[in-house]
Design a protein around this motif. Structure first.
Motif, PDB file in Angstrom:
ATOM      1  N   ARG A 137       0.775  -1.006   0.029  1.00 40.99           N
ATOM      2  CA  ARG A 137       0.086  -0.073  -0.274  1.00 40.99           C
ATOM      3  C   ARG A 137       0.744   1.229   0.035  1.00 40.99           C
ATOM      4  O   ARG A 137       0.250   2.234  -0.643  1.00 40.99           O
ATOM      5  CB  ARG A 137      -1.025  -0.036   1.316  1.00 40.99           C
ATOM      6  CG  ARG A 137      -0.024   0.288   2.824  1.00 40.99           C
ATOM      7  CD  ARG A 137      -1.296   0.132   3.551  1.00 40.99           C
ATOM      8  NE  ARG A 137      -0.789  -0.319   4.835  1.00 40.99           N
ATOM      9  CZ  ARG A 137      -0.637  -0.388   6.350  1.00 40.99           C
ATOM     10  NH1 ARG A 137      -2.675  -0.148   6.250  1.00 40.99           N
ATOM     11  NH2 ARG A 137      -0.202  -0.290   7.780  1.00 40.99           N
ATOM     12  N   THR A 138       2.096   1.060   0.213  1.00 39.61           N
ATOM     13  CA  THR A 138       2.745   2.519   0.416  1.00 39.61           C
ATOM     14  C   THR A 138       4.056   2.340  -0.834  1.00 39.61           C
ATOM     15  O   THR A 138       5.019   2.023  -0.989  1.00 39.61           O
ATOM     16  CB  THR A 138       3.587   2.704   1.684  1.00 39.61           C
ATOM     17  OG1 THR A 138       2.770   1.748   2.903  1.00 39.61           O
ATOM     18  CG2 THR A 138       4.308   4.354   2.207  1.00 39.61           C
ATOM     19  N   THR A 139       3.205   3.003  -1.980  1.00 40.55           N
ATOM     20  CA  THR A 139       4.282   3.068  -2.813  1.00 40.55           C
ATOM     21  C   THR A 139       5.366   3.323  -2.949  1.00 40.55           C
ATOM     22  O   THR A 139       6.565   2.626  -3.489  1.00 40.55           O
ATOM     23  CB  THR A 139       3.509   4.235  -4.329  1.00 40.55           C
ATOM     24  OG1 THR A 139       2.093   3.569  -4.424  1.00 40.55           O
ATOM     25  CG2 THR A 139       4.184   3.800  -4.908  1.00 40.55           C
TER      26      THR A 139
ATOM     27  N   LYS B 107      11.952  -9.744  13.658  1.00 38.35           N
ATOM     28  CA  LYS B 107      12.353  -8.608  14.358  1.00 38.35           C
ATOM     29  C   LYS B 107      11.830  -7.514  13.235  1.00 38.35           C
ATOM     30  O   LYS B 107      12.368  -7.340  11.784  1.00 38.35           O
ATOM     31  CB  LYS B 107      13.361  -8.475  13.856  1.00 38.35           C
ATOM     32  CG  LYS B 107      13.800  -6.793  14.810  1.00 38.35           C
ATOM     33  CD  LYS B 107      16.137  -6.909  14.994  1.00 38.35           C
ATOM     34  CE  LYS B 107      16.239  -7.089  14.292  1.00 38.35           C
ATOM     35  NZ  LYS B 107      17.907  -6.561  14.876  1.00 38.35           N
ATOM     36  N   THR B 108      10.671  -7.320  13.352  1.00 40.43           N
ATOM     37  CA  THR B 108       9.664  -6.619  12.548  1.00 40.43           C
ATOM     38  C   THR B 108       8.677  -5.198  13.065  1.00 40.43           C
ATOM     39  O   THR B 108       8.791  -5.577  14.480  1.00 40.43           O
ATOM     40  CB  THR B 108       8.808  -6.665  11.397  1.00 40.43           C
ATOM     41  OG1 THR B 108       7.552  -7.900  12.514  1.00 40.43           O
ATOM     42  CG2 THR B 108       9.439  -8.394  11.167  1.00 40.43           C
ATOM     43  N   ALA B 109       9.100  -4.509  12.393  1.00 36.35           N
ATOM     44  CA  ALA B 109       7.463  -2.757  13.187  1.00 36.35           C
ATOM     45  C   ALA B 109       6.376  -4.071  13.776  1.00 36.35           C
ATOM     46  O   ALA B 109       6.312  -3.274  15.320  1.00 36.35           O
ATOM     47  CB  ALA B 109       7.076  -2.558  11.759  1.00 36.35           C
TER      48      ALA B 109
ATOM     49  N   HIS C  83       1.327 -14.687   0.087  1.00 36.53           N
ATOM     50  CA  HIS C  83       0.112 -13.789   0.605  1.00 36.53           C
ATOM     51  C   HIS C  83       1.136 -12.997   2.358  1.00 36.53           C
ATOM     52  O   HIS C  83       1.076 -14.340   3.169  1.00 36.53           O
ATOM     53  CB  HIS C  83      -1.064 -14.550   1.039  1.00 36.53           C
ATOM     54  CG  HIS C  83      -2.015 -15.168  -0.107  1.00 36.53           C
ATOM     55  ND1 HIS C  83      -2.624 -13.260  -0.547  1.00 36.53           N
ATOM     56  CD2 HIS C  83      -1.971 -15.499  -0.729  1.00 36.53           C
ATOM     57  CE1 HIS C  83      -3.108 -14.253  -1.743  1.00 36.53           C
ATOM     58  NE2 HIS C  83      -2.581 -15.386  -1.595  1.00 36.53           N
ATOM     59  N   ASN C  84       1.405 -12.348   2.354  1.00 35.57           N
ATOM     60  CA  ASN C  84       1.915 -11.915   4.188  1.00 35.57           C
ATOM     61  C   ASN C  84       1.408 -10.787   4.386  1.00 35.57           C
ATOM     62  O   ASN C  84       1.982 -10.553   5.294  1.00 35.57           O
ATOM     63  CB  ASN C  84       3.890 -11.141   3.294  1.00 35.57           C
ATOM     64  CG  ASN C  84       4.611 -11.067   4.390  1.00 35.57           C
ATOM     65  OD1 ASN C  84       4.516 -11.294   5.087  1.00 35.57           O
ATOM     66  ND2 ASN C  84       4.800  -9.874   4.139  1.00 35.57           N
ATOM     67  N   ALA C  85       1.465  -9.942   3.572  1.00 36.30           N
ATOM     68  CA  ALA C  85       0.062  -8.388   4.433  1.00 36.30           C
ATOM     69  C   ALA C  85      -0.677  -8.866   5.486  1.00 36.30           C
ATOM     70  O   ALA C  85      -1.122 -10.084   5.104  1.00 36.30           O
ATOM     71  CB  ALA C  85      -0.238  -7.605   3.050  1.00 36.30           C
TER      72      ALA C  85
ATOM     73  N   ALA D 146      -8.931  -9.720  16.766  1.00 37.10           N
ATOM     74  CA  ALA D 146      -9.400 -10.157  15.123  1.00 37.10           C
ATOM     75  C   ALA D 146      -8.449 -10.734  14.950  1.00 37.10           C
ATOM     76  O   ALA D 146      -7.937 -11.984  13.366  1.00 37.10           O
ATOM     77  CB  ALA D 146      -9.778  -9.127  14.504  1.00 37.10           C
ATOM     78  N   TYR D 147      -6.946 -10.882  15.215  1.00 34.95           N
ATOM     79  CA  TYR D 147      -5.510 -11.702  13.772  1.00 34.95           C
ATOM     80  C   TYR D 147      -5.846 -12.277  14.670  1.00 34.95           C
ATOM     81  O   TYR D 147      -5.053 -12.884  13.453  1.00 34.95           O
ATOM     82  CB  TYR D 147      -4.087 -10.076  14.899  1.00 34.95           C
ATOM     83  CG  TYR D 147      -3.736 -10.989  14.403  1.00 34.95           C
ATOM     84  CD1 TYR D 147      -2.515 -10.795  13.183  1.00 34.95           C
ATOM     85  CD2 TYR D 147      -1.618 -11.755  15.205  1.00 34.95           C
ATOM     86  CE1 TYR D 147      -1.223 -10.970  12.520  1.00 34.95           C
ATOM     87  CE2 TYR D 147      -1.167 -12.147  14.625  1.00 34.95           C
ATOM     88  CZ  TYR D 147      -0.712 -11.619  13.301  1.00 34.95           C
ATOM     89  OH  TYR D 147       0.542 -12.416  13.263  1.00 34.95           O
ATOM     90  N   ALA D 148      -5.885 -13.145  15.811  1.00 40.42           N
ATOM     91  CA  ALA D 148      -5.746 -14.286  16.377  1.00 40.42           C
ATOM     92  C   ALA D 148      -6.405 -15.328  15.161  1.00 40.42           C
ATOM     93  O   ALA D 148      -7.209 -16.471  14.433  1.00 40.42           O
ATOM     94  CB  ALA D 148      -6.279 -14.418  17.141  1.00 40.42           C
TER      95      ALA D 148
END
Ligand SMILES: NC(=O)c1ccc[n+]([C@@H]2O[C@H](COP(=O)([O-])OP(=O)(O)OC[C@H]3O[C@@H](n4cnc5c(N)ncnc54)[C@H](OP(=O)(O)O)[C@@H]3O)[C@@H](O)[C@H]2O)c1
Length: 247
Positions: free
Chosen positions: A45-47, A202-204, A99-101, A165-167
């Motif tokens: 989504r962030t070009t 290790k990610t945001a 599919h990762n996002a 919701a994530y789970a």
């Protein structure tokens, strides 16, 4: 860590889409797939972030990437059809989709979960994966051996308190992967579907979920790439309907 040593040109000649390719694990996967010879379609989504990954791939001399800016929160059927048309005009086939996002959403008790946020997380983490897979199916069918990889999580197998919701979205992702795997095994055996649980990385997103954790105690997104390569390449041709751990 999952034990796999990929041949250097494992993905030579393959075209692979990665969603959420601008950051975190998706960015590492896009760079790793390109390093191993693939033409990577960077969706996100962030070009600006996608352009940075595109430039990094170009600077290394890997096969030229393609950028697809798409906000998976509420993309319309028309947008998915347009995307499929554009890709069909540029590529003969699609050999893989990662599919990762995903969105983390809120960490709170389900009884207090905001319904609008719940719907947003489900749209980004679940509905968009179905819409995108449906749109890409004609191109995937043209590949002699296509791999669809879904991204799960530990809380997609055991729903721990406050993962909301994530789970639920990750349980649904596991079900979606199993449905595609079982159905395609009958109708389209050249397409396999599997899921990866990356494990703490290790990610945001991980930092947002665990603000008190020392990020440097975790493996980097690059460290967990052996399983991402294995499931995309020829050494996993007989693997279908599995949910595997990257760590
Ligand atoms: N990190 C971990 O410890 C961990 C553990 C288990 C599972 N996972 C799973 O691994 C995957 C990658 O996570 P990560 O840790 O790398 O997270 P991340 O750093 O937050 O990256 C997520 C990516 O998804 C993209 N994205 C979010 N909403 C989107 C939307 N509406 N449309 C298009 N793209 C969107 C983000 O785009 P922007 O860059 O534009 O924000 C970003 O590129 C996720 O499925 C996550 O659930 C991660």
């Amino acid at each position: 860590m999952f034990d796999y040593q990929a041949p250097s040109q494992l993905l030579k000649g393959k075209t692979i889409m990665v969603t959420g390719a601008g950051d975190g694990i998706g960015k590492a996967a896009a760079l790793t797939y390109a390093e191993h010879g693939a033409t990577v379609i960077l969706l996100g989504r962030t070009t600006k972030k996608l352009e940075a990954v595109y430039d990094a791939i170009e600077a290394k001399g890997y096969p030229q990437a393609a950028i697809v800016p798409l906000n998976l929160d509420g993309a319309s059927e028309h947008e998915y059809r347009e995307l499929a048309n554009t890709l069909t005009s540029e590529f003969d086939q699609l050999d893989g989709v990662l599919h990762n996002a995903s969105l983390l959403g809120e960490r709170c008790d389900l009884q207090h979960y905001d319904i609008r946020l719940f719907e947003q997380v489900m749209r980004v983490n679940v509905t968009s994966q179905l819409a995108l897979t449906q749109a890409l199916m004609p191109l995937l069918k043209k590949s002699p051996a296509a791999s669809i990889i879904f991204t799960s999580s530990g809380v997609g197998r055991t729903a721990k308190a406050k993962w909301g919701a994530y789970a639920i979205s990750k349980f649904a992702t596991e079900a979606m992967m199993q449905l595609f795997a079982n159905e395609l095994a009958e109708s389209q055996p050249n397409i396999r579907a599997n899921a990866i649980n990356p494990g703490a990385t290790k990610t945001a997103m991980r930092a947002a979920a665990y603000p008190n954790e020392d990020p440097n105690s975790l493996p980097s997104a690059t460290d967990i790439m052996p399983l991402y390569l294995y499931l995309m390449g020829k050494d996993s041709l007989t693997i279908n309907g599995q949910s595997l751990n990257a760590q």
